[in-house]
Design an enzyme around this catalytic site. Sequence first.
Site, mmCIF file in Angstrom:
data_model
loop_
_atom_site.group_PDB
_atom_site.id
_atom_site.type_symbol
_atom_site.label_atom_id
_atom_site.label_comp_id
_atom_site.label_asym_id
_atom_site.label_seq_id
_atom_site.Cartn_x
_atom_site.Cartn_y
_atom_site.Cartn_z
ATOM 1 N N SER A 242 47.944 0.217 22.638
ATOM 2 C CA SER A 242 46.675 1.007 22.553
ATOM 3 C C SER A 242 45.951 0.451 21.531
ATOM 4 O O SER A 242 46.325 -0.366 20.492
ATOM 5 C CB SER A 242 46.853 2.435 22.242
ATOM 6 N N LYS A 243 44.662 0.865 21.225
ATOM 7 C CA LYS A 243 43.816 0.411 20.120
ATOM 8 C C LYS A 243 44.301 1.011 18.856
ATOM 9 O O LYS A 243 44.235 0.255 17.803
ATOM 10 C CB LYS A 243 42.160 0.792 20.454
ATOM 11 N N GLN A 244 44.840 1.971 19.147
ATOM 12 C CA GLN A 244 45.233 2.908 17.784
ATOM 13 C C GLN A 244 46.438 2.269 17.233
ATOM 14 O O GLN A 244 46.755 2.028 16.023
ATOM 15 C CB GLN A 244 45.501 4.337 17.993
#
Length: 313
Positions: A242-244
């Site tokens: 994920s981007k997170q």
Amino acid sequence: MAAMTTFPPPPGPDAGYRGRFAPTPSGPLHFGSLVAALGSYLDARAAGGEWQVRIEDIDPPRCPAGAADTILAQLDAFGLEWDGEVRWQHTRHDAYQAALERLAGAGLAYPCSCSRKQWRDYAVYPGWCRRGVCRPDAPVAWRLRSDLGEHPARFDDRLLGPQTFDPATLGDVVLKRKDALFAYQLAVVVDDADQGMTDVVRGMDLLDNTPWQRQLQRALGYPHPRYLHLPLVVAPNGQKLSKQNLAPALATRPDGIRRQLLAALEALNQAPPAALAQAPVAEQLAWATAHWAPSRLAHTSTRPAPQAMPKES
């Protein structure tokens, strides 16, 4: 020099199937989002249907300037061409508000003044404001009454088969936040219906969102699309890419793009032939469309990312 292997083109558009890819522009696409985009694209094209792109930019604080343009450029670089104009959720507030008012008028949505701190000892919000807000002087969010939905909630997934969820374990999801921003659950249902989506192909992390969405579809008189939830690509530590979690952005040069597209086909269990490794993106997608078989997908919630993630050459 060996002759280039060629593959048949994908079938032409057919209004009988309509699918979409709907990323949140919180950063560039990574390998996990490529797998989701590719799966939804192939499912639509193999059916001779439409594939649209919707930018879910309904939460401006999470959407840095330029991120949406980067995503669209990435899709274009990987040959994932969409039909029609891109849908932008930030232009759709009036439609979401109208749907919320219909739900409130039917007694299916209610204002809630409670803070997360107040119900931190509960797994889900316990519904204290269903019969009137606890603090009339406080800002309110709007929640869906999950207790008035289907009990238990049942639907079919094209990969996993029949699914059953207990609404009590899901709670009353927020439809409009205290800061007046509309929430994902309401927006996605309104837009899927408005765009006439027949099929939703997305990641397994959204499987347990489906009961809320089906309840909203039923309450608003919308048709139920078919669902196919794809296994999530996870890092070696088990976390979803994920981007997170700072998953690296997709390749930008032709060789890296070809390698990552082939790896995404392998992640979807489509068993692409070795001859496809050096083929241009258009030929890779033509082969993948002609041979798309959801029945090959692994019946698991996750699958590991490639040990050696293909990168730029």
